[in-house]
Design a protein around this motif. Sequence first.
Motif, PDB file in Angstrom:
ATOM      1  N   THR A 161      -2.730  66.836  22.013  1.00 16.79           N
ATOM      2  CA  THR A 161      -1.608  67.046  22.926  1.00 16.79           C
ATOM      3  C   THR A 161      -1.867  68.306  23.742  1.00 16.79           C
ATOM      4  OG1 THR A 161      -0.408  68.243  21.180  1.00 16.79           O
ATOM      5  CG2 THR A 161       0.092  65.896  21.447  1.00 16.79           C
ATOM      6  N   LEU A 162      -2.059  68.134  25.042  1.00 13.57           N
ATOM      7  CA  LEU A 162      -2.313  69.264  25.932  1.00 13.57           C
ATOM      8  C   LEU A 162      -1.276  69.287  27.045  1.00 13.57           C
ATOM      9  CD1 LEU A 162      -6.197  69.022  26.423  1.00 13.57           C
ATOM     10  CD2 LEU A 162      -4.963  70.690  25.025  1.00 13.57           C
ATOM     11  N   PRO A 163      -0.758  70.474  27.413  1.00 15.58           N
ATOM     12  CA  PRO A 163       0.184  70.552  28.531  1.00 15.58           C
ATOM     13  C   PRO A 163      -0.409  69.909  29.789  1.00 15.58           C
ATOM     14  CG  PRO A 163       0.068  72.643  27.365  1.00 15.58           C
ATOM     15  CD  PRO A 163      -1.024  71.784  26.803  1.00 15.58           C
ATOM     16  N   ASP A 164       0.408  69.185  30.513  1.00 15.09           N
ATOM     17  CA  ASP A 164       0.042  68.534  31.774  1.00 15.09           C
ATOM     18  C   ASP A 164      -0.841  67.297  31.595  1.00 15.09           C
ATOM     19  OD1 ASP A 164       1.253  70.813  32.971  1.00 15.09           O
ATOM     20  OD2 ASP A 164      -0.686  71.840  33.007  1.00 15.09           O
ATOM     21  N   VAL A 165      -1.392  67.080  30.411  1.00 14.10           N
ATOM     22  CA  VAL A 165      -2.315  65.961  30.201  1.00 14.10           C
ATOM     23  C   VAL A 165      -1.675  64.881  29.338  1.00 14.10           C
ATOM     24  CG1 VAL A 165      -4.602  65.265  29.367  1.00 14.10           C
ATOM     25  CG2 VAL A 165      -4.272  67.529  30.399  1.00 14.10           C
ATOM     26  N   ALA A 166      -1.262  65.232  28.136  1.00 19.37           N
ATOM     27  CA  ALA A 166      -0.596  64.285  27.237  1.00 19.37           C
ATOM     28  C   ALA A 166       0.232  65.052  26.227  1.00 19.37           C
ATOM     29  CB  ALA A 166      -1.616  63.403  26.524  1.00 19.37           C
ATOM     30  N   GLN A 167       1.461  64.663  26.085  1.00 16.49           N
ATOM     31  CA  GLN A 167       2.352  65.256  25.099  1.00 16.49           C
ATOM     32  C   GLN A 167       2.818  64.220  24.079  1.00 16.49           C
ATOM     33  OE1 GLN A 167       3.695  68.974  25.172  1.00 16.49           O
ATOM     34  NE2 GLN A 167       1.542  68.576  25.664  1.00 16.49           N
ATOM     35  N   THR A 168       2.172  63.079  24.094  1.00 12.38           N
ATOM     36  CA  THR A 168       2.532  61.989  23.189  1.00 12.38           C
ATOM     37  C   THR A 168       1.272  61.387  22.585  1.00 12.38           C
ATOM     38  OG1 THR A 168       4.485  61.446  24.508  1.00 12.38           O
ATOM     39  CG2 THR A 168       3.687  59.746  23.020  1.00 12.38           C
TER      40      THR A 168
END
Length: 250
Positions: A124-131
Motif C-alpha cells: 500500500t503506497l500513497p497515490d498508488v494503491a491503498q487497497t
Amino acid sequence: MTVYFIGAGPGDPELITVKGQRLIRQCPVIIYAGSLVPPAVLEGHSARTVLNSAELHLEQIIDAMRQAHAEGLDVARVHSGDPSLYGAIGEQIRHLRALGIDYQIIPGVTATAASAALLGCELTLPDVAQTVILTRYGDSSPMPPGEQLADLARHGSTLAIHLGVKHLPRIVDELLPHYGATCPIAVVHRATWPDQDWVSATLADIVERVAEKGFRRTALILVGHVLGDAPFSESALYRAGHAHLYRQGH
C-alpha cells in the motif's frame, strides 16, 4: 477442552506466533495440514496423538475432535498461513458449534505478507494503491457473483491471487484491460520454504517467465503498480509539520 485453530505461517517454522508455538507444544492432540505445514513446526511437541489432516476427510477430522472432547484433551488444529484465509475452518467450526465444543483462532502470517517481504515491497503506497484484495482464481468451484477477477481488477488496487498459477495465461488476459501490459506482477513459489523461488516481470512477459521456471502449484500471484517504481508521496504520519497525538508539529 478447546480446539485451537493455529496459523503456522507460510512455511518458515520461525514465522509462527509465540502463542501458536506454545499451544502446539502443550496440546495433547495435534491435527496438522501435512501437505502445507512443515514437520519442523511441530518440533518440541509432547502430544500423545498427532494426525495429518491431508490424509483425512472432514468427518474423520471432526470425529478426532469429538473424541478429544470426550477425553477432555485440547486440540492444536494447525493450518498453513492464517487459518481465516482459505483454511477451510468454517466448515469445522460449524460442526464444533453443533457439538458444543469450544474453539479459538490463533492468527498466522499470510502468504501475501511473506511474499511482500520476500520481494522487499510495501503493498500500500500513497497515490498508488491503498487497497489490497486477496482472492483466488475460480476454477474448481465458482466464485460468488461480483467476485470474478475482472470485477476485482477494475479497482486497480493491489491483487493477491491464490490457487491460480496454472491458469496464469487466462488471468493475464483478464487483467490486461484494467492494469495495462507494463503493470508489474510477481509469482512467488513456496515463500519462506528452503526451495522458495519467484519471478518479477510485467503482465506482458510473466507467462513466458513463469513457464521457464516451471511453477505449477503452491504459488501466489501479486499484481499492482506498488511492485514497480511508480512515484508516490511520503506518508503524512512521518511528515515534518504533521502533528498527531504522539508528536507536535514543527
